[in-house]
Design a protein around this motif. Structure first.
Motif, PDB file in Angstrom:
ATOM      1  N   ASP A 186      -3.651  26.023 -10.319  1.00 31.08           N
ATOM      2  CA  ASP A 186      -4.559  26.863 -11.103  1.00 31.08           C
ATOM      3  C   ASP A 186      -5.628  26.014 -11.795  1.00 31.08           C
ATOM      4  OD1 ASP A 186      -3.462  25.797 -13.467  1.00 31.08           O
ATOM      5  OD2 ASP A 186      -2.276  27.587 -13.910  1.00 31.08           O
ATOM      6  N   THR A 229       1.945  25.533  -8.606  1.00 25.46           N
ATOM      7  CA  THR A 229       2.948  26.529  -8.244  1.00 25.46           C
ATOM      8  C   THR A 229       3.426  26.208  -6.838  1.00 25.46           C
ATOM      9  OG1 THR A 229       1.910  28.206  -9.635  1.00 25.46           O
ATOM     10  CG2 THR A 229       3.403  28.988  -7.911  1.00 25.46           C
ATOM     11  N   ILE A 245      10.235  29.933  -6.437  1.00 21.56           N
ATOM     12  CA  ILE A 245       8.927  29.681  -7.047  1.00 21.56           C
ATOM     13  C   ILE A 245       9.183  28.733  -8.209  1.00 21.56           C
ATOM     14  CG2 ILE A 245       6.943  30.633  -8.279  1.00 21.56           C
ATOM     15  CD1 ILE A 245       7.729  33.385  -7.157  1.00 21.56           C
ATOM     16  N   ILE A 290       6.916  26.314 -11.124  1.00 22.76           N
ATOM     17  CA  ILE A 290       5.616  25.921 -11.673  1.00 22.76           C
ATOM     18  C   ILE A 290       5.797  24.621 -12.451  1.00 22.76           C
ATOM     19  CG2 ILE A 290       3.690  26.556 -13.171  1.00 22.76           C
ATOM     20  CD1 ILE A 290       4.423  29.500 -12.640  1.00 22.76           C
ATOM     21  N   VAL A 311       1.402  30.865  -0.935  1.00 20.67           N
ATOM     22  CA  VAL A 311       1.254  31.295  -2.324  1.00 20.67           C
ATOM     23  C   VAL A 311      -0.228  31.315  -2.692  1.00 20.67           C
ATOM     24  CG1 VAL A 311       1.558  28.942  -3.227  1.00 20.67           C
ATOM     25  CG2 VAL A 311       2.038  30.900  -4.711  1.00 20.67           C
ATOM     26  N   LEU A 341      -2.856  32.399  -6.320  1.00 15.36           N
ATOM     27  CA  LEU A 341      -2.916  32.754  -7.737  1.00 15.36           C
ATOM     28  C   LEU A 341      -4.207  33.520  -7.986  1.00 15.36           C
ATOM     29  CD1 LEU A 341      -2.029  29.204  -9.103  1.00 15.36           C
ATOM     30  CD2 LEU A 341      -0.443  31.075  -8.628  1.00 15.36           C
ATOM     31  N   ASP A 383      -1.433  35.527 -12.087  1.00 15.38           N
ATOM     32  CA  ASP A 383      -0.385  36.223 -11.340  1.00 15.38           C
ATOM     33  C   ASP A 383      -0.160  35.490 -10.020  1.00 15.38           C
ATOM     34  OD1 ASP A 383      -0.170  38.179 -13.308  1.00 15.38           O
ATOM     35  OD2 ASP A 383      -1.617  39.500 -12.322  1.00 15.38           O
ATOM     36  N   ILE A 384       1.086  35.500  -9.573  1.00 18.32           N
ATOM     37  CA  ILE A 384       1.481  34.778  -8.367  1.00 18.32           C
ATOM     38  C   ILE A 384       1.695  35.768  -7.229  1.00 18.32           C
ATOM     39  CG2 ILE A 384       3.242  33.284  -7.348  1.00 18.32           C
ATOM     40  CD1 ILE A 384       3.919  32.424 -10.271  1.00 18.32           C
ATOM     41  N   LEU A 438       2.970  35.796  -3.207  1.00 19.37           N
ATOM     42  CA  LEU A 438       3.531  34.982  -2.151  1.00 19.37           C
ATOM     43  C   LEU A 438       3.915  35.850  -0.969  1.00 19.37           C
ATOM     44  CD1 LEU A 438       7.173  34.123  -2.719  1.00 19.37           C
ATOM     45  CD2 LEU A 438       5.883  34.927  -4.651  1.00 19.37           C
TER      46      LEU A 438
END
Length: 141
Positions: free
Chosen positions: A48, A54, A91, A93, A118, A120, A125-126, A128
């Motif tokens: 990010d 992530t 997941i 981070i 994945v 962002l 918000d993630i 996948l």
């Protein structure tokens, strides 16, 4: 050491890893392992605007490290096959400048799951995508 599981040999002693190298390519910022007692594999990474990484992938480790995991009901031990748990997606981070985990969870259904990509959004918000062999609702851990 290996275990035959769901038609595949699952090898222990394999962890996912994440390595950050500075923009000049001359300095290692951090490098860390992600995993538990069994087979763990990182499949994709997204970073990010703050530099938090992530990482998503697949784990066969019941002891895969979690921090602030998704909330759910407890998984019943007898739901696992007699030779161990199926693979779950994960997941994790990592903080921007270090290899400190700020969030980590694993989740899956009644069979094998993996996260393969994945992304962002601007809010963090993630998203996948991956694969599942399950025919039941996912459990989250």
């Amino acid at each position: 050491h290996s275990t035959f599981h769901d038609g595949y040999y699952v090898y222990s002693d394999q962890d996912a890893f994440v390595t950050k190298i500075d923009s000049t390519g001359s300095s290692l910022v951090y490098s860390t392992f992600l995993g538990g007692y069994s087979y763990d594999e990182g499949r994709a990474i997204a970073v990010d605007a703050t530099g938090a990484a992530t990482v998503v992938g697949q784990t066969y480790s019941l002891d895969f490290p979690t921090l602030h995991p998704l909330k759910c009901a407890e998984q019943e031990e007898d739901e696992y096959p007699p030779f161990g748990p199926p693979a779950d997606a994960f997941i994790t981070i990592l903080a921007p400048a270090e290899n400190n985990v700020s969030y980590s969870t694993r989740f899956g259904g009644s069979s094998r799951e993996t996260a393969n990509a994945v992304a962002l959004d601007h809010r963090g918000d993630i998203y996948l995508t991956g694969a599942t062999h399950s025919d039941k609702r996912f459990r989250r851990q």
